[in-house]
Design an enzyme around this catalytic site. Structure first.
Site, PDB file in Angstrom:
ATOM      1  N   GLU A 274     -20.966   3.295  17.880  1.00 55.42           N
ATOM      2  CA  GLU A 274     -21.245   3.237  16.660  1.00 55.42           C
ATOM      3  C   GLU A 274     -21.404   4.815  17.309  1.00 55.42           C
ATOM      4  O   GLU A 274     -22.044   5.214  17.943  1.00 55.42           O
ATOM      5  CB  GLU A 274     -22.022   3.217  16.351  1.00 55.42           C
ATOM      6  CG  GLU A 274     -23.591   3.202  14.882  1.00 55.42           C
ATOM      7  CD  GLU A 274     -24.547   2.684  14.886  1.00 55.42           C
ATOM      8  OE1 GLU A 274     -25.032   2.746  13.409  1.00 55.42           O
ATOM      9  OE2 GLU A 274     -24.824   2.308  16.199  1.00 55.42           O
ATOM     10  N   LYS A 337     -20.157   1.381   7.087  1.00 51.09           N
ATOM     11  CA  LYS A 337     -21.216  -0.267   6.717  1.00 51.09           C
ATOM     12  C   LYS A 337     -21.799  -0.344   5.751  1.00 51.09           C
ATOM     13  O   LYS A 337     -22.363   0.672   4.980  1.00 51.09           O
ATOM     14  CB  LYS A 337     -22.520   0.792   7.945  1.00 51.09           C
ATOM     15  CG  LYS A 337     -23.453  -0.449   8.030  1.00 51.09           C
ATOM     16  CD  LYS A 337     -24.692   0.330   9.087  1.00 51.09           C
ATOM     17  CE  LYS A 337     -25.700  -0.750   9.397  1.00 51.09           C
ATOM     18  NZ  LYS A 337     -26.625   0.461  10.554  1.00 51.09           N
ATOM     19  N   CYS A 387     -23.037  -1.395  13.711  1.00 48.29           N
ATOM     20  CA  CYS A 387     -25.011  -2.159  14.556  1.00 48.29           C
ATOM     21  C   CYS A 387     -25.063  -3.052  13.895  1.00 48.29           C
ATOM     22  O   CYS A 387     -24.911  -4.112  13.820  1.00 48.29           O
ATOM     23  CB  CYS A 387     -25.401  -0.695  13.803  1.00 48.29           C
ATOM     24  SG  CYS A 387     -26.936  -1.135  14.302  1.00 48.29           S
TER      25      CYS A 387
END
Length: 477
Positions: A274, A337, A387
């Site tokens: 990430e 995301k 994440c």
């Protein structure tokens, strides 16, 4: 033997003991066996107490448990949010207090049910698991440390996750606790309680069935095409990661490690963590061209974590994204995301909380991704969980339903240093692999980088804060 009503202070000590045992059952240290008995002291303390007293005891157990499990939040808030310890602890206790409401509510509802003739043997596991599920989506959702996650290393047990998710295992653990509680009450109470023979028999049957199913799944051979992946753990210091002066050094680290990982030939997939590149890959041409040239040199599809942006008239939306580059150096896909970290990547209800950005340094202003989008590698589609998206079962399931045959978790857990947070994060991604019967690979900036097969075996994993560039091949569906 005196009744448990005789010494109220002891009741709170027992509730706190349950909290300690719960905290110890999760990594680290991860004494998973404790989860099967951790709630017994709380149940004994609640005994025949009034529901309001049971609520307070449940809150005590929850507060101690979540304080022990989530202590690492203070590390990130103080070090990178630049808040004073005193302010950080207040925020931390507010979160732990919110989460403690769930075991408190469980204790309250179960005691009220008992007063109305509903057995705790039925009510306790049902209410506990029901509230775990509600916690997974209420107020944006935070399903951290559900009971079942404590068993991530016990592979025969966790195979039922493909049928029930983590909640099936949470149910078994909660049932085990309440059955043991009733057995102890049968021995110790002044008014002898009936032994839970039927419930104990049901628990044994469920455990035997779970283990039988688990061993059967574990012994099924994997069938499919071979797939090779190179995971790059750059170990970039969080304190300099976003400093423009270190952009050159950061890119050079990932170039060097990627070349070493592919020195014996192309990999089907190279994965960077990430925000591996601390700039916008879309418009930082100097470095973007180097990364495109690198993928051509490696002849490998490459996932690169990078912030992204989209323009909508005069409005700019910022995204936390993963770009997929083809072996020819073209950007062929992007996954954004969807589930952002509240108070980390955005401020919930920002119009009503304008002061938060002024208090805490470094809060992002990201927008959530619009949709689940699998990325096609030429060797099968992948779904990228950025994440802490890896802790949400429905997101992983969505990517698999969209055609993904491998789940990729890219993360940066450097915020939490050498705490238990990276280990807890890893434990939950094991369940995503088992639930969907697909392998999951994760690349973390400072660890834990890992390769997990569809049965939950952790085939390879790193230590924290080491440079790593493993190459691994396995058979996938």
């Amino acid at each position: 033997m005196p009744g448990f009503n005789a010494v109220p202070r002891r009741d709170y000590v027992m509730a706190a003991l349950s909290g300690v045992l719960l905290a110890l059952s999760f990594p680290k240290p991860g004494f998973s066996i404790l989860a099967w008995v951790a709630l017994v002291p709380l149940l004994l303390a609640c005994g025949r107490k009034a529901p309001a007293v049971a609520f307070r005891l449940g809150f005590t157990a929850g507060l101690v448990a979540y304080a022990g499990i989530l202590y690492w939040i203070n590390i990130a808030v103080v070090t990178y949010g630049r808040l004073h310890w005193s302010v950080s602890i207040v925020i931390f206790l507010m979160l732990a207090g919110y989460l403690a409401l769930y075991p408190a509510a469980t204790a309250y509802v179960v005691r009220r049910g008992e007063d109305r003739g509903i057995s705790a043997l039925l009510a306790f596991p049902v209410v506990w698991v029901g509230l775990e599920y509600i916690r997974s989506f209420l107020l944006t959702g935070f399903p951290w440390a559900s009971l079942g996650y404590s068993q991530y290393r016990t592979l025969p047990l966790i195979q039922i996750a493909d049928l029930t998710g983590v909640y099936g295992l949470s149910f078994l653990i909660a049932l085990s606790n309440v059955v043991l509680y009733r057995i102890i009450r049968g021995f110790a109470a002044r008014e002898r309680a009936p032994y839970p023979v039927k419930s104990a028999a049901i628990l044994v049957l469920l455990l035997v069935a779970t283990l039988a199913y688990g061993f059967n799944r574990l012994h099924r051979p994997e069938a499919g095409a071979p797939f090779s992946v190179a995971l790059i753990q750059g170990n970039i210091d969080q304190s300099v990661k976003w400093d423009p002066a270190f952009q050159e050094a950061t890119v050079a680290v990932y170039e060097r490690l990627s070349r070493k990982a592919c020195s014996t030939g192309p990999a089907d997939l190279v994965v960077w963590p990430e925000s591996a590149v601390p700039f916008y890959l879309q418009n930082e041409e100097k470095y973007a061209s180097r990364i495109r040239n690198l993928t051509r040199e490696l002849r490998s599809c490459t996932v690169v974590g990078s912030p992204a942006f989209e323009r909508d008239g005069e409005t700019i939306r910022y995204l936390n994204s993963a770009f997929l580059l083809s072996p020819w150096g073209d950007v062929v896909g992007r996954s954004d995301k969807i589930h952002l970290v509240p108070f980390g990547e955005y401020v919930p209800m920002a119009k009503f909380l304008p002061f938060v950005n002024k208090i805490v340094a470094g809060i992002g202003d990201f927008s959530p991704g619009a949709r689940i989008a699998s990325l096609e590698t030429g060797k099968g589609a992948i779904g990228v969980l950025v994440c802490f998206e890896g802790i949400f079962p429905e997101l992983a399931r969505g990517y698999v339903r969209a055609g993904s045959r491998v789940l990729v978790n890219i993360t940066n857990d450097a915020w939490y240093k050498r705490s238990s947070a990276p280990y807890q994060h890893l434990s939950m991604t094991v369940f995503r692999a088992v639930e969907n019967r697909v392998p999951l690979v994760r690349a973390a900036n400072t660890g834990i980088t890992a390769i997990i097969d569809s049965k939950g075996h952790i085939l390879r994993m790193t230590n924290l804060f080491e440079v790593w560039r493993p190459r691994f091949s396995w058979t996938r569906k």
